[in-house]
Design a protein around this motif. Structure first.
Motif, PDB file in Angstrom:
ATOM      1  N   PHE A  95       0.822  -1.367   0.165  1.00 18.95           N
ATOM      2  CA  PHE A  95       0.284   0.406   0.335  1.00 18.95           C
ATOM      3  C   PHE A  95       0.910   1.167  -0.223  1.00 18.95           C
ATOM      4  O   PHE A  95       0.557   2.917  -0.566  1.00 18.95           O
ATOM      5  N   ARG A  96       1.814   1.314   0.209  1.00 23.01           N
ATOM      6  CA  ARG A  96       2.927   2.186   0.374  1.00 23.01           C
ATOM      7  C   ARG A  96       2.762   2.609  -0.890  1.00 23.01           C
ATOM      8  O   ARG A  96       3.252   3.907  -1.491  1.00 23.01           O
ATOM      9  N   THR A  97       4.038   1.735  -1.863  1.00 25.06           N
ATOM     10  CA  THR A  97       4.276   1.227  -2.402  1.00 25.06           C
ATOM     11  C   THR A  97       3.226   2.331  -3.849  1.00 25.06           C
ATOM     12  O   THR A  97       3.373   3.245  -4.980  1.00 25.06           O
ATOM     13  N   GLU A  98       2.042   2.023  -3.780  1.00 24.44           N
ATOM     14  CA  GLU A  98       0.739   1.825  -4.580  1.00 24.44           C
ATOM     15  C   GLU A  98       0.236   3.294  -4.225  1.00 24.44           C
ATOM     16  O   GLU A  98      -0.421   4.505  -5.162  1.00 24.44           O
ATOM     17  N   LYS A  99       0.580   4.238  -2.670  1.00 23.36           N
ATOM     18  CA  LYS A  99      -0.199   5.744  -2.904  1.00 23.36           C
ATOM     19  C   LYS A  99       0.031   6.767  -3.751  1.00 23.36           C
ATOM     20  O   LYS A  99       0.022   7.438  -3.094  1.00 23.36           O
ATOM     21  N   LYS A 100       2.031   5.750  -3.884  1.00 24.23           N
ATOM     22  CA  LYS A 100       2.910   6.888  -3.951  1.00 24.23           C
ATOM     23  C   LYS A 100       2.462   6.991  -5.542  1.00 24.23           C
ATOM     24  O   LYS A 100       3.028   8.191  -6.212  1.00 24.23           O
ATOM     25  N   ARG A 101       2.368   5.468  -6.258  1.00 24.61           N
ATOM     26  CA  ARG A 101       2.022   5.888  -7.661  1.00 24.61           C
ATOM     27  C   ARG A 101       0.383   6.278  -8.226  1.00 24.61           C
ATOM     28  O   ARG A 101       0.728   7.030  -9.497  1.00 24.61           O
ATOM     29  N   ALA A 112      -3.278   8.368  -7.775  1.00 18.11           N
ATOM     30  CA  ALA A 112      -3.786   9.413  -7.543  1.00 18.11           C
ATOM     31  C   ALA A 112      -4.865   9.526  -6.745  1.00 18.11           C
ATOM     32  O   ALA A 112      -4.601   8.417  -6.070  1.00 18.11           O
ATOM     33  N   PRO A 113      -4.955   9.664  -5.910  1.00 17.43           N
ATOM     34  CA  PRO A 113      -5.586  10.186  -4.867  1.00 17.43           C
ATOM     35  C   PRO A 113      -6.747   9.500  -5.024  1.00 17.43           C
ATOM     36  O   PRO A 113      -7.169   7.969  -4.126  1.00 17.43           O
ATOM     37  N   GLN A 114      -7.239   9.670  -5.694  1.00 16.99           N
ATOM     38  CA  GLN A 114      -9.088   8.889  -6.339  1.00 16.99           C
ATOM     39  C   GLN A 114      -8.775   7.805  -7.086  1.00 16.99           C
ATOM     40  O   GLN A 114      -9.472   6.462  -5.925  1.00 16.99           O
ATOM     41  N   ALA A 115      -7.605   7.043  -7.040  1.00 23.61           N
ATOM     42  CA  ALA A 115      -7.150   6.128  -7.902  1.00 23.61           C
ATOM     43  C   ALA A 115      -7.450   4.875  -6.714  1.00 23.61           C
ATOM     44  O   ALA A 115      -7.410   4.072  -6.885  1.00 23.61           O
ATOM     45  N   LYS A 129     -10.127   3.624  -4.733  1.00 19.74           N
ATOM     46  CA  LYS A 129     -10.914   3.025  -5.331  1.00 19.74           C
ATOM     47  C   LYS A 129      -9.956   1.732  -5.082  1.00 19.74           C
ATOM     48  O   LYS A 129     -10.591   0.513  -4.774  1.00 19.74           O
ATOM     49  N   PHE A 130      -8.364   1.884  -5.355  1.00 20.39           N
ATOM     50  CA  PHE A 130      -7.876   0.795  -5.594  1.00 20.39           C
ATOM     51  C   PHE A 130      -7.726   0.008  -4.146  1.00 20.39           C
ATOM     52  O   PHE A 130      -7.736  -1.569  -3.685  1.00 20.39           O
ATOM     53  N   VAL A 131      -7.162   0.659  -2.790  1.00 20.71           N
ATOM     54  CA  VAL A 131      -7.480  -0.163  -1.246  1.00 20.71           C
ATOM     55  C   VAL A 131      -9.283  -0.396  -1.288  1.00 20.71           C
ATOM     56  O   VAL A 131      -8.945  -1.930  -1.156  1.00 20.71           O
ATOM     57  N   ALA A 132     -10.619   0.233  -1.301  1.00 15.71           N
ATOM     58  CA  ALA A 132     -11.865  -0.358  -1.804  1.00 15.71           C
ATOM     59  C   ALA A 132     -11.297  -2.036  -2.006  1.00 15.71           C
ATOM     60  O   ALA A 132     -11.940  -2.109  -1.857  1.00 15.71           O
ATOM     61  N   MET A 133     -10.754  -1.534  -3.842  1.00 21.09           N
ATOM     62  CA  MET A 133     -11.610  -3.103  -4.687  1.00 21.09           C
ATOM     63  C   MET A 133      -9.675  -3.989  -3.665  1.00 21.09           C
ATOM     64  O   MET A 133     -10.839  -5.095  -3.284  1.00 21.09           O
ATOM     65  N   GLN A 134      -9.078  -3.709  -2.965  1.00 20.00           N
ATOM     66  CA  GLN A 134      -8.472  -5.079  -2.403  1.00 20.00           C
ATOM     67  C   GLN A 134      -9.053  -5.267  -0.906  1.00 20.00           C
ATOM     68  O   GLN A 134      -9.310  -6.760  -0.986  1.00 20.00           O
ATOM     69  N   LEU A 135      -9.833  -4.662  -1.084  1.00 23.22           N
ATOM     70  CA  LEU A 135     -10.296  -5.163   1.220  1.00 23.22           C
ATOM     71  C   LEU A 135     -11.880  -5.892   0.685  1.00 23.22           C
ATOM     72  O   LEU A 135     -12.247  -7.088   1.039  1.00 23.22           O
TER      73      LEU A 135
END
Length: 258
Positions: free
Chosen positions: A157-163, A165-168, A171-177
């Motif tokens: 999640f740390r890498t994905e947060k840097k990669r 945009a906030p909205q994307a 959505k990515f976190v919501a999908m994973q969970l």
């Protein structure tokens, strides 16, 4: 060895009197042990030799420890369940490696102990190293194995947060969970409500997101015992390695005082 199958559930007063007292005052703390892979040799830092794991279980039995279900400890920490029995310990395993079925599960049945598996379902029945859905069903149906979420594909999640945009990223976190919970629930006919953070990475935002997705507890890799003083969305676990054998394993268990 059959006579030992229910040993963790039987009060052995003589043994318990010799076991270490944990916690202080009215707060109970419990070590939650974290494993990943098993095998005849330790090929990497996350692999524990099966013989070492068997010896660890024997150590717990002979020293009066009780292996208890993770859900019972979580209920206590959440304030909705009684304190765990004296000298309790929890066993968990992350990822869903094949060796969980071939190596861990036979010992779970032999010692008749409860364990919790944290699974990322994208790999199940797809990756060569991973468990199959049928194997997960067999373990779950034994009544000894609880299956919970490790997100959908184990992201950093740390890498994905840097990669992203906030909205994307949101959505990515919501999908994973959410997709992990939904997939495990559908395939296994269960209700998933606990989460292990991939790589032990979490923050305040992720904890809020997990709670919003229906998780009641989440787990890190902080080496400390878990108790009511901890945030239920960031409960600590001890990462167990192949070096935690013999006296080293005993020392690990004795570090859980507060």
């Amino acid at each position: 060895m059959g006579k030992l199958r229910s040993i963790f559930w039987i009060p052995l007063l003589a043994v318990f009197f010799a076991a270490p007292a944990w916690g202080s005052g009215t707060e109970h703390v419990v070590p939650i042990l974290l494993y990943h892979r098993f095998g005849p040799v330790a090929r990497d830092a996350m692999t524990v030799r099966t013989t070492v794991f068997a010896a660890q279980l024997e150590y717990l039995r002979s020293h009066g420890y009780r292996v208890v279900p993770l859900k019972e400890v979580v209920a206590y920490i959440r304030g909705i369940g009684p304190p765990p029995p004296p000298h309790s310990v929890v066993i968990t395993a992350d990822d869903g490696h094949q060796s969980v079925y071939t190596d861990l599960f036979p010992l779970v049945r032999r010692y008749h102990i409860p364990v919790t598996l944290f699974i990322y379902p994208s790999a199940i029945s797809r990756a060569s190293y991973a468990l199959t859905w049928d194997e997960l069903r067999t373990m779950h149906d034994s009544g000894l194995v609880d299956i919970q979420s490790h997100t959908y594909w184990h992201p950093n999640f740390r890498t994905e947060k840097k990669r992203l945009a906030p909205q994307a990223y949101a959505k990515f976190v919501a999908m994973q969970l959410e997709r992990s919970k939904a997939t495990l629930d559908k395939e296994l006919g269960i209700k998933v409500d606990m989460l292990a953070w991939p790589y032990g990475i979490y923050d305040e935002g992720l904890m809020r997101d997990a709670a919003g997705a229906g998780y009641v507890a989440a787990f890190t890799m902080v080496r400390a015992p878990a108790g009511p003083a901890d945030d239920v969305m960031a409960l600590p676990r001890y990462l167990v390695t192949d070096q935690d054998a013999g006296k080293a394993f005993g020392r690990l268990l004795k570090t859980n005082s507060r």
